[in-house]
Design an enzyme around this catalytic site. Structure first.
Site, mmCIF file in Angstrom:
data_model
loop_
_atom_site.group_PDB
_atom_site.id
_atom_site.type_symbol
_atom_site.label_atom_id
_atom_site.label_comp_id
_atom_site.label_asym_id
_atom_site.label_seq_id
_atom_site.Cartn_x
_atom_site.Cartn_y
_atom_site.Cartn_z
ATOM 1 N N VAL A 279 2.198 0.226 4.492
ATOM 2 C CA VAL A 279 3.218 1.237 4.183
ATOM 3 C C VAL A 279 4.613 0.604 4.254
ATOM 4 O O VAL A 279 5.478 0.837 3.410
ATOM 5 C CB VAL A 279 3.115 2.434 5.152
ATOM 6 C CG1 VAL A 279 4.321 3.342 5.017
ATOM 7 C CG2 VAL A 279 1.845 3.200 4.883
ATOM 8 N N ALA A 280 4.806 -0.233 5.284
ATOM 9 C CA ALA A 280 6.126 -0.829 5.469
ATOM 10 C C ALA A 280 6.447 -1.842 4.383
ATOM 11 O O ALA A 280 7.583 -1.943 3.929
ATOM 12 C CB ALA A 280 6.203 -1.490 6.837
ATOM 13 N N ILE A 282 5.160 -2.157 1.309
ATOM 14 C CA ILE A 282 5.162 -1.751 -0.110
ATOM 15 C C ILE A 282 6.537 -1.167 -0.435
ATOM 16 O O ILE A 282 6.964 -0.189 0.168
ATOM 17 C CB ILE A 282 4.053 -0.706 -0.378
ATOM 18 C CG1 ILE A 282 2.698 -1.383 -0.270
ATOM 19 C CG2 ILE A 282 4.234 -0.069 -1.746
ATOM 20 C CD1 ILE A 282 1.534 -0.439 -0.286
ATOM 21 N N GLU A 284 7.990 1.044 -1.982
ATOM 22 C CA GLU A 284 7.800 2.240 -2.807
ATOM 23 C C GLU A 284 9.137 2.892 -3.186
ATOM 24 O O GLU A 284 9.246 3.555 -4.195
ATOM 25 C CB GLU A 284 6.868 3.242 -2.108
ATOM 26 C CG GLU A 284 7.464 4.052 -0.942
ATOM 27 C CD GLU A 284 7.681 3.229 0.322
ATOM 28 O OE1 GLU A 284 7.122 2.113 0.423
ATOM 29 O OE2 GLU A 284 8.425 3.682 1.211
ATOM 30 N N ASP A 326 37.330 -1.051 -32.865
ATOM 31 C CA ASP A 326 38.288 -0.526 -33.826
ATOM 32 C C ASP A 326 39.679 -0.914 -33.353
ATOM 33 O O ASP A 326 39.887 -1.140 -32.168
ATOM 34 C CB ASP A 326 38.244 1.010 -33.821
ATOM 35 C CG ASP A 326 37.035 1.532 -34.550
ATOM 36 O OD1 ASP A 326 36.504 0.806 -35.385
ATOM 37 O OD2 ASP A 326 36.639 2.675 -34.268
ATOM 38 N N ASP A 634 34.229 6.169 -34.279
ATOM 39 C CA ASP A 634 34.582 7.555 -33.971
ATOM 40 C C ASP A 634 34.106 8.553 -35.022
ATOM 41 O O ASP A 634 33.885 9.709 -34.730
ATOM 42 C CB ASP A 634 36.098 7.691 -33.754
ATOM 43 C CG ASP A 634 36.908 6.981 -34.832
ATOM 44 O OD1 ASP A 634 36.312 6.652 -35.885
ATOM 45 O OD2 ASP A 634 38.106 6.761 -34.632
ATOM 46 N N GLU A 703 8.041 -9.391 7.469
ATOM 47 C CA GLU A 703 7.162 -8.517 8.267
ATOM 48 C C GLU A 703 5.693 -8.925 8.128
ATOM 49 O O GLU A 703 4.956 -9.025 9.111
ATOM 50 C CB GLU A 703 7.331 -7.054 7.810
ATOM 51 C CG GLU A 703 8.647 -6.438 8.243
ATOM 52 C CD GLU A 703 9.076 -5.267 7.365
ATOM 53 O OE1 GLU A 703 8.212 -4.645 6.716
ATOM 54 O OE2 GLU A 703 10.300 -4.990 7.301
ATOM 55 N N ASN A 728 10.675 -0.412 8.896
ATOM 56 C CA ASN A 728 10.693 -0.005 7.494
ATOM 57 C C ASN A 728 11.697 1.112 7.264
ATOM 58 O O ASN A 728 12.477 1.093 6.310
ATOM 59 C CB ASN A 728 9.287 0.447 7.099
ATOM 60 C CG ASN A 728 9.227 0.900 5.658
ATOM 61 O OD1 ASN A 728 9.769 0.231 4.790
ATOM 62 N ND2 ASN A 728 8.595 2.027 5.407
HETATM 63 P P1 ATP Z 1 40.475 1.684 -37.393
HETATM 64 O O1 ATP Z 1 39.238 1.487 -38.202
HETATM 65 O O2 ATP Z 1 40.911 0.536 -36.620
HETATM 66 O O3 ATP Z 1 40.502 2.963 -36.617
HETATM 67 P P2 ATP Z 1 42.092 2.817 -39.431
HETATM 68 O O4 ATP Z 1 42.452 4.074 -38.749
HETATM 69 O O5 ATP Z 1 43.175 2.159 -40.208
HETATM 70 O O6 ATP Z 1 41.606 1.732 -38.493
HETATM 71 P P3 ATP Z 1 40.621 4.300 -41.293
HETATM 72 O O7 ATP Z 1 40.797 5.553 -40.553
HETATM 73 O O8 ATP Z 1 39.339 3.993 -41.950
HETATM 74 O O9 ATP Z 1 40.877 3.089 -40.385
HETATM 75 O O10 ATP Z 1 41.779 4.248 -42.350
HETATM 76 C C1 ATP Z 1 41.787 3.302 -43.406
HETATM 77 C C2 ATP Z 1 43.064 3.413 -44.167
HETATM 78 O O11 ATP Z 1 43.152 4.705 -44.778
HETATM 79 C C3 ATP Z 1 44.290 3.289 -43.301
HETATM 80 O O12 ATP Z 1 44.709 1.960 -43.173
HETATM 81 C C4 ATP Z 1 45.328 4.105 -44.067
HETATM 82 O O13 ATP Z 1 45.952 3.312 -45.057
HETATM 83 C C5 ATP Z 1 44.487 5.163 -44.739
HETATM 84 N N1 ATP Z 1 44.528 6.424 -43.988
HETATM 85 C C6 ATP Z 1 44.318 6.605 -42.687
HETATM 86 N N2 ATP Z 1 44.413 7.879 -42.341
HETATM 87 C C7 ATP Z 1 44.677 8.557 -43.459
HETATM 88 C C8 ATP Z 1 44.894 9.935 -43.777
HETATM 89 N N3 ATP Z 1 44.835 10.880 -42.858
HETATM 90 N N4 ATP Z 1 45.160 10.258 -45.059
HETATM 91 C C9 ATP Z 1 45.201 9.323 -45.987
HETATM 92 N N5 ATP Z 1 45.040 8.022 -45.771
HETATM 93 C C10 ATP Z 1 44.775 7.624 -44.518
#
Ligand code: ATP
Length: 894
Positions: A279-280, A282, A284, A326, A634, A703, A728
């Protein structure tokens, strides 16, 4: 109620709500009281009593209990009761550890529940999905998980993936018109949105028609709720290891019993000693301590703003060799401010910082009035129209509700005295094509008072210029040839060299109804209007974090949708990009296969102008090269890459529900530096698990060996069963837990990432377990022999000395386990928990030896003071004897 057949206003009337104002908070409160929360009911969990009794279902514990019962029947009451008490205490310890593990896992689940946008008292606000009631008006957009069943009342390019309900994985386009009565199956209800489904495109608004168990999802909730037990690879490996250890411990115990009986001990004594020893020895409790230490580590990570969604990620974190991150918002602050504008060959600068809408416009350092500059005025107005961001003033602070890029355009327009309300008096928005990272643009179709239609688009400049056939030049537009396009591209690069994120604005008159045209046709043949360049300063802590990662053998790669030059300039500033590293853009990636990319991928440190789809390719190429990849994201389209990465990371603030659910780690502050902290913690948790495995197993080896050697040498039993069980309980319990809470060693981020296939006993851990265990066994036996031969008539005294030596040796050895190197390489008192655990265990040992009422229970006698010198001297030997030899291997280990 067939809400899908009704007109939206009738639905609102029926549910006593208002599409423009939502419900009042008073109504919401009373509805919550009456109808409860918007939650799916969870299945009954394991009862506490069951959990407690489960602690005793172990085979050896059952045998021990049976043996104890037998000894009780034979008249050995004190032994029987004492053993029962210790076994029960052990059960409680296991029970509390498991409860704690369960609770923290539950708390983790709670942390990742989604927030939704709801309209109440005329204001949009964020609330936990659980607080929604029928009649609430909800807003949702691409990447959101729908929080309740809804009748859709506004839809812009809205598509929802409903496979969770219908099995259909192709997203359904949604609309707002009432449906004919024939349509009844869930998949056909194009004007309804259902709880648990995912918005994959566009955005919309809906009236909540059902919540909780009344939703379509609620009706099948029982079917989909699986009693999933999440178990990490390490836990699985340890379970397998546990099985091997049980076999070994049992075999050795049988050997001890066998040898003991062969050397003349009576069968009954040896049987009880054997079972206690089994027991000691193992381990567990090992899987539970691993779970506890994983989940405690996870709680420490929460304090550092990282939420682990899958426990297995904690282990993988320590193996990460590449972080693909990103740029925008993760490495930069995402607080954008327009500083430069360009149109018709002229450049303007704007003063002011952050989102404060105060600043002036300059051309060649001369103050200008924006209203008097046609192109500039148009550039700012269109940037404001094609825009969803709202400005909120809270305690004198200006906050942007919406996309920061759009926020910057809004603030720039406000600095010129423009407001959306005022512009909307002249225009109406007819249709919208929302932004997505693949097209890199967003468009709207507007109508002016003379019923003329225009498309206004904003997006990545290098993309828009290719879709433009003309350029605005003061009062007129002129056609755009390749040479002129090149000139604009040069302007774009000039802004990018300043590390500015650039957005272009373009427009065109539209002579047809947009409903009849495809997005592709709408978004081409533009008149290019101009550029707005915004700063997005790097987060100051990222540079340090990138450096620390490099020292830890982890490479950082920037992956961004932004312009190549902007990305390169910021990457250089952060120490990611060096002269020898490569930059690849989305266009180059399009022409490559995973194999092509694999050949160069290790030289690339910046991927720019990429689409989310490229991320998957990058992950695959890196993985094929043998890397353990952490990937951030994202948006909805980032989900596949996040899922395939070894550690998928999503953003807590800007991330969509889809990305969060695909990820194993969520950054509460969207910050790259948090990834580094999580990796450090991940490495530490793994090391702590190794520490207590080392401690527990070495103790067990000690042990078993002391008993085995004694039997082989025809000696009496050096420890009685109750003493073995006590060791244990006390030494294995608290000190082992405290090791799980240890702080990282100083060089934890100076070591190379751990190989994912590395076994638990790698890096000489197996050797340490056996060598320390052997020495602990030997010194205990020596102490026993010395005292026993001094006075063979007083066996209990010799047993008490052996008991004290064994306990002391383990309690000293525990400090050695804190370091990969040597007991002397760390401050032994650096872990407060451990210190208290050791003091407590020591005090308990003293009590067992000296308190008169405990002596008969534990078969102990008081030890003479001088003998403590012998005990302490011998018990310190295993730790200090090997301290030197480990020092020699220190360099080797790093
Ligand atoms: P990351 O990928 O590092 O977050 P990011 O925000 O530049 O970078 P995206 O969001 O894909 O990447 O944007 C790509 C491009 O689109 C940007 O560089 C910008 O020129 C354009 N963009 C970003 N946001 C908008 C928006 N709300 N409306 C129109 N064009 C946009």
């Amino acid at each position: 109620m067939k809400f899908h057949e009704m007109h939206e206003n009738d639905v609102a009337n029926q549910l006593k709500t208002n599409i423009e104002h939502g419900l009042s908070s008073k109504v919401v409160q009373s509805k919550q009281k009456q109808f409860g929360w918007n939650e799916l009911e969870e299945r009954e969990k394991q009862s506490l009593l069951l959990l407690f009794f489960n602690q005793f279902k172990d085979f050896m514990v059952l045998i021990l209990l049976a043996a104890t019962l037998l000894s009780g029947l034979l008249g050995e009451y004190i032994d029987a009761i004492a053993i029962m008490a210790i076994v029960t205490l052990n059960g409680f310890l296991g029970f509390f550890q498991e409860r704690r593990a369960e609770k923290s896992l539950h708390a983790l689940k709670q942390l990742s529940t989604p927030q939704i946008s709801v309209l109440r008292d005329g204001k949009w606000m964020k609330k936990p999905a659980k607080e929604v009631v029928v009649g609430d008006i909800l807003k949702f957009s691409s990447g959101d998980r729908i929080g309740a069943d809804m009748r859709i009342v506004a839809a812009h390019n809205l598509e929802i993936e409903e496979s969770a309900l219908t099995g259909e994985s192709v997203p359904t386009p949604k609309k707002t018109e009432p449906l004919p009565p024939a349509k009844n199956s869930l998949g056909d209800l194009e004007n309804m949105a259902f709880m648990g489904t995912m918005v994959t495109r566009g955005h919309g608004v809906g009236i909540v028609t059902a919540i909780g168990m009344k939703t379509a999802m609620g009706q099948i909730a029982d079917m989909i709720q699986s009693a999933e037990v999440i178990i990490t690879p390490l836990q699985r490996r340890l379970e397998q290891l546990g099985k091997i250890l049980i076999t070994v411990a049992l075999l050795l115990t049988i050997l001890v019993v066998f040898v003991g009986v062969a050397h003349g001990h009576d069968l009954y004594t040896m049987f009880l000693a054997g079972v206690s020893l089994a027991v000691a020895s193992i381990p567990e409790g090992l899987p539970t301590i691993v779970t506890v230490s994983l989940s405690l580590g996870v709680q420490r990570m929460i304090k550092q703003k990282a939420i682990v969604r899958k426990l297995s990620a904690v282990e993988t974190l320590g193996c990460a060799s590449i972080i693909c991150s990103d740029k925008t918002g993760t490495m930069t602050q995402n607080k954008m401010t327009v500083t430069h504008l360009w149109s018709a060959g002229k450049t303007w600068t704007v003063s002011g910082t952050g989102y404060v809408p105060e600043g002036s416009f300059y051309h060649q350092e001369q103050l200008v009035v924006p209203q008097q500059q046609k192109c500039l005025h148009q550039l700012l107005s269109f940037g404001l129209l094609c825009n969803h961001a709202e400005m909120i003033k809270k305690d004198k602070e200006f906050i942007i509700d919406g996309d920061p890029t759009e926020g910057a355009l809004l603030v720039a327009a406000m600095k010129a005295g423009l407001t959306r309300k005022q512009l909307m008096q002249d225009y109406t928005i007819e249709k919208e094509y929302p932004f997505d990272s693949k097209r890199k643009m967003m468009s709207i179709v507007i109508k002016d008072k003379q019923q003329r239609r225009f498309v206004i688009t904003k997006g990545a400049p290098d993309v828009l210029i290719q879709r433009s056939k003309a350029i605005q030049w003061d009062k007129e537009s002129r056609s755009l040839d390749d040479k002129e396009k090149q000139a604009v591209l040069t302007e774009i690069e000039i802004l990018a060299e300043k590390a500015l994120r650039t957005i272009a604005i373009a427009y065109k008159p539209l002579h047809e109804d947009p409903k009849k045209l495809s997005e592709e046709v709408i978004e081409k043949n533009f008149i290019f209007l101009g550029l707005q360049g915004m700063i997005d300063p790097p987060r100051p802590e990222v540079k340090v974090a990138v450096k620390e990662c490099r020292e830890a053998g982890i490479k950082t790669i920037m992956i961004t949708g932004d312009h190549v030059v902007t990305a390169k300039v910021i990457a250089r500033e952060l120490g990611i990009f060096h002269n020898k590293s490569m930059v690849l853009d989305g266009q180059s990636l399009d022409g490559m296969t995973v194999e092509d990319l694999q050949a160069v991928v290790e030289d690339v440190s910046v991927f720019a102008r990429v689409s989310p789809e490229h991320k998957l390719m990058i992950v695959k190429a890196l993985q094929k090269k043998g890397h353990i990849v952490a990937m951030t994201g994202d948006g909805v389209n980032d989900a596949p890459a996040i899922k395939s990465a070894d550690i998928g990371i999503s953003m807590g603030i800007t991330g969509t529900d889809v990305a969060k659910e695909a990820s194993s780690l969520v950054l509460l502050d969207d910050n790259f530096a948090t990834i580094k902290s999580a990796i450090k913690e991940g490495r530490n948790i793994y090391e702590n698990i190794r520490k207590f495995i080392r401690y527990l197993l070495a103790s067990n080896v000690g042990e078993i060996l002391v008993m085995l050697f004694a039997m082989l040498l025809s000696l009496p039993l050096p420890l009685v069963p109750i003493q073995i069980l006590w060791v244990n309980l006390v030494t294995d319990g608290l000190p082992a837990m405290a090791l799980g809470l240890d702080k990282p060693e100083e060089d934890v981020m100076k070591r190379k990432p751990r190989h994912p296939k590395e076994g638990v006993f790698a890096r000489r851990l197996g050797w340490k377990v056996i060598s320390r265990g052997f020495l602990i066994g030997v010194v205990t036996l020596i102490a026993f022999i010395i005292v026993y031969y001094r006075n063979p008539a007083d066996l209990p005294y010799a047993q008490t000395v052996a008991f004290a030596t064994l306990v002391a040796a383990q309690l000293i050895h525990v400090f050695d386990c804190r370091s990969e190197h040597s007991v002397l390489s760390r401050n032994p008192f650096g872990n407060q928990y451990l210190l208290w655990a050791v003091i407590f265990s020591f005090a308990m040992m003293i009590a067992v030896i000296y308190v008169p009422v405990l002596q008969p229970i534990f078969h102990t006698v008081s030890i003479a003071k001088l003998d403590w010198l012998l005990i302490i001297g011998l018990s310190a030997l295993p730790t200090f004897l090997l301290a030197g030899s480990i020092f020699a291997t220190k360099k080797h280990n790093i």
